[in-house]
Motif scaffolding. Structure first.
Motif, PDB file in Angstrom:
ATOM      1  N   UNK A  27       0.870  -1.154  -0.009  1.00 60.64           N
ATOM      2  CA  UNK A  27       0.055   0.250  -0.149  1.00 60.64           C
ATOM      3  C   UNK A  27       1.032   1.318  -0.088  1.00 60.64           C
ATOM      4  N   UNK A  28       2.036   1.202   0.375  1.00 54.23           N
ATOM      5  CA  UNK A  28       3.052   2.230   0.504  1.00 54.23           C
ATOM      6  C   UNK A  28       4.016   2.270  -0.458  1.00 54.23           C
ATOM      7  N   UNK A  29       4.556   0.966  -1.129  1.00 56.99           N
ATOM      8  CA  UNK A  29       5.651   0.905  -2.191  1.00 56.99           C
ATOM      9  C   UNK A  29       5.250   0.187  -3.221  1.00 56.99           C
ATOM     10  N   UNK A  30       6.012   0.188  -4.242  1.00 56.60           N
ATOM     11  CA  UNK A  30       5.675  -0.876  -5.234  1.00 56.60           C
ATOM     12  C   UNK A  30       5.707  -2.441  -4.519  1.00 56.60           C
ATOM     13  N   UNK A  31       4.675  -3.174  -5.093  1.00 56.91           N
ATOM     14  CA  UNK A  31       4.735  -4.669  -4.503  1.00 56.91           C
ATOM     15  C   UNK A  31       6.271  -5.294  -4.650  1.00 56.91           C
ATOM     16  N   UNK A  32       6.746  -5.797  -3.776  1.00 60.52           N
ATOM     17  CA  UNK A  32       8.097  -6.534  -3.930  1.00 60.52           C
ATOM     18  C   UNK A  32       9.254  -5.725  -3.230  1.00 60.52           C
ATOM     19  N   UNK A  33       8.865  -4.524  -2.845  1.00 62.85           N
ATOM     20  CA  UNK A  33       9.925  -3.429  -2.380  1.00 62.85           C
ATOM     21  C   UNK A  33       9.941  -3.717  -0.867  1.00 62.85           C
ATOM     22  N   UNK A  34      11.106  -3.952  -0.401  1.00 62.80           N
ATOM     23  CA  UNK A  34      11.239  -4.092   0.993  1.00 62.80           C
ATOM     24  C   UNK A  34      11.630  -2.627   1.483  1.00 62.80           C
ATOM     25  N   UNK A  35      10.932  -2.480   2.993  1.00 57.97           N
ATOM     26  CA  UNK A  35      11.287  -1.113   3.608  1.00 57.97           C
ATOM     27  C   UNK A  35      12.273  -1.242   4.366  1.00 57.97           C
ATOM     28  N   UNK A  36      13.257  -0.142   4.688  1.00 64.62           N
ATOM     29  CA  UNK A  36      14.024  -0.395   5.407  1.00 64.62           C
ATOM     30  C   UNK A  36      14.219   0.938   6.543  1.00 64.62           C
ATOM     31  N   UNK A  37      14.112   0.478   7.892  1.00 65.25           N
ATOM     32  CA  UNK A  37      13.789   1.302   8.825  1.00 65.25           C
ATOM     33  C   UNK A  37      14.995   1.758   9.277  1.00 65.25           C
ATOM     34  N   UNK A  38      15.682   3.167   9.370  1.00 66.62           N
ATOM     35  CA  UNK A  38      16.709   3.525   9.932  1.00 66.62           C
ATOM     36  C   UNK A  38      17.306   3.178  11.300  1.00 66.62           C
ATOM     37  N   UNK A  39      18.669   2.927  11.553  1.00 66.99           N
ATOM     38  CA  UNK A  39      18.783   2.561  12.775  1.00 66.99           C
ATOM     39  C   UNK A  39      18.655   3.759  13.755  1.00 66.99           C
ATOM     40  N   UNK A  40      18.669   3.426  15.099  1.00 64.45           N
ATOM     41  CA  UNK A  40      18.465   4.308  16.200  1.00 64.45           C
ATOM     42  C   UNK A  40      17.913   3.699  17.277  1.00 64.45           C
ATOM     43  N   UNK A  41      17.823   4.391  18.524  1.00 68.74           N
ATOM     44  CA  UNK A  41      17.223   4.055  19.660  1.00 68.74           C
ATOM     45  C   UNK A  41      15.764   3.423  19.705  1.00 68.74           C
ATOM     46  N   UNK A  42      15.124   3.720  18.714  1.00 74.31           N
ATOM     47  CA  UNK A  42      13.734   3.414  18.675  1.00 74.31           C
ATOM     48  C   UNK A  42      13.639   2.249  17.341  1.00 74.31           C
ATOM     49  N   UNK A  43      14.758   1.903  16.774  1.00 78.92           N
ATOM     50  CA  UNK A  43      14.415   0.788  15.611  1.00 78.92           C
ATOM     51  C   UNK A  43      14.268  -0.425  16.450  1.00 78.92           C
ATOM     52  N   UNK A  44      13.523  -1.035  15.814  1.00 76.25           N
ATOM     53  CA  UNK A  44      13.338  -2.557  16.152  1.00 76.25           C
ATOM     54  C   UNK A  44      14.306  -3.558  16.632  1.00 76.25           C
ATOM     55  N   UNK A  45      15.690  -3.293  15.899  1.00 72.85           N
ATOM     56  CA  UNK A  45      16.755  -4.102  16.108  1.00 72.85           C
ATOM     57  C   UNK A  45      17.412  -3.562  17.139  1.00 72.85           C
ATOM     58  N   UNK A  46      17.387  -2.536  17.722  1.00 74.04           N
ATOM     59  CA  UNK A  46      18.097  -1.744  18.811  1.00 74.04           C
ATOM     60  C   UNK A  46      19.386  -1.531  18.466  1.00 74.04           C
ATOM     61  N   UNK A  47      20.374  -1.683  19.414  1.00 74.63           N
ATOM     62  CA  UNK A  47      21.522  -1.204  19.545  1.00 74.63           C
ATOM     63  C   UNK A  47      22.570  -2.121  18.900  1.00 74.63           C
ATOM     64  N   UNK A  48      22.421  -3.215  18.831  1.00 73.47           N
ATOM     65  CA  UNK A  48      23.283  -4.448  18.088  1.00 73.47           C
ATOM     66  C   UNK A  48      22.200  -5.559  17.746  1.00 73.47           C
ATOM     67  N   UNK A  49      22.996  -6.421  16.715  1.00 74.91           N
ATOM     68  CA  UNK A  49      22.475  -7.477  16.220  1.00 74.91           C
ATOM     69  C   UNK A  49      23.511  -8.681  16.027  1.00 74.91           C
ATOM     70  N   UNK A  50      23.234  -9.638  16.273  1.00 77.85           N
ATOM     71  CA  UNK A  50      24.214 -10.783  16.218  1.00 77.85           C
ATOM     72  C   UNK A  50      23.328 -11.832  15.198  1.00 77.85           C
ATOM     73  N   UNK A  51      24.172 -11.951  14.289  1.00 74.90           N
ATOM     74  CA  UNK A  51      23.211 -12.778  13.033  1.00 74.90           C
ATOM     75  C   UNK A  51      23.802 -14.554  12.950  1.00 74.90           C
ATOM     76  N   UNK A  52      22.772 -15.264  12.980  1.00 75.69           N
ATOM     77  CA  UNK A  52      23.240 -16.581  13.341  1.00 75.69           C
ATOM     78  C   UNK A  52      22.942 -17.341  11.903  1.00 75.69           C
ATOM     79  N   UNK A  53      23.701 -18.506  11.747  1.00 77.84           N
ATOM     80  CA  UNK A  53      23.460 -19.565  10.600  1.00 77.84           C
ATOM     81  C   UNK A  53      23.468 -20.738  11.210  1.00 77.84           C
ATOM     82  N   UNK A  54      23.030 -21.862  10.600  1.00 79.19           N
ATOM     83  CA  UNK A  54      23.091 -23.040  11.053  1.00 79.19           C
ATOM     84  C   UNK A  54      24.298 -23.425  11.008  1.00 79.19           C
ATOM     85  N   UNK A  55      24.680 -24.403  12.129  1.00 81.64           N
ATOM     86  CA  UNK A  55      25.907 -25.171  12.084  1.00 81.64           C
ATOM     87  C   UNK A  55      25.978 -26.352  11.328  1.00 81.64           C
ATOM     88  N   UNK A  56      24.679 -26.956  11.016  1.00 82.17           N
ATOM     89  CA  UNK A  56      24.743 -27.957  10.184  1.00 82.17           C
ATOM     90  C   UNK A  56      24.843 -27.820   8.687  1.00 82.17           C
TER      91      UNK A  56
END
Length: 206
Positions: A127-156
């Motif tokens: 409804x806000x952008x072309x279909x299939x386009x992701x929306x990026x929320x900028x970093x900051x204290x109110x952003x949903x990922x907060x101050x740090x992110x540790x990204x994981x991948x499967x060991x297997x």
């Protein structure tokens, strides 16, 4: 997949009073965490009102008698708890909010990337952008990922299945389920964890 039963894991855990450290000479010494306002990476992180959070939900040293490698992470999703394994049968326990995206994933993963103040990429909003386009929320204290992110991948498989341990501006959600995100932590606590681990750290999710 994990072959150690959840009952066996829980049988090896017992909470200690919140004290910042424990008494024996063999016990690890962990300084109390400052939950006050702080400046970090050009952003101001608000203070956590710790009186509004149950004492058992804040970071603390606890006995951990299960045989996992030192400096590895064990997540018990049903407990909403993340344990960083220390020496001598102890661990640092952090409370986490477990998002829907993380439910049902169990096994061995590893940290393959860390990011201070990550941007958050949301699902497409037609409804806000072309279909299939992701929306990026900028970093900051109110952003949903907060101050740090540790990204994981499967060991297997080595596959990135979209899981991460990250901060949240909503400190009150620590220790319970949450509708969004993956494994969410108080910003002051994710910064503390981020400084203790690195790429290749084993993460066991029960």
């Amino acid at each position: 997949m994990i072959d150690l039963s959840r009952r066996a894991v829980l049988g090896g855990l017992a909470l200690l009073p919140v004290s910042g450290c424990v008494s024996s000479n063999a016990d690890p010494v962990v300084e109390p965490l400052d939950y006050g306002m702080r400046l970090d990476g050009g952003f101001t992180i608000p203070a956590v009102q710790t009186e509004d959070i149950a004492a058992g939900q804040l970071r603390q040293v606890v006995p951990f008698m299960i045989d996992y490698p030192r400096d590895s992470i064990v997540i018990i999703a049903d407990e909403h708890a993340l344990y960083l394994v220390l020496r001598g049968g102890f661990a640092l326990r952090y409370s986490i909010a477990v998002g829907r995206a993380a439910l049902g994933w169990h096994g061995n993963a590893e940290i393959y990337r860390g990011q201070p103040w990550p941007d958050a990429t949301a699902a497409p909003l037609p409804t806000l952008v072309d279909e299939g386009t992701a929306v990026t929320e900028p970093a900051g204290p109110s952003a949903p990922l907060g101050a740090r992110a540790l990204y994981l991948r499967s060991r297997g498989t080595g596959a990135d299945e979209g899981l991460s341990i990250h901060g949240t501006p909503l400190a009150a959600t620590a220790g319970r389920g949450d509708a969004a995100g993956y494994y969410r932590m108080i910003n002051q606590e994710i910064i503390d964890l981020y400084e203790r681990v690195g790429e290749g750290t084993l993460v066991t999710i029960l």
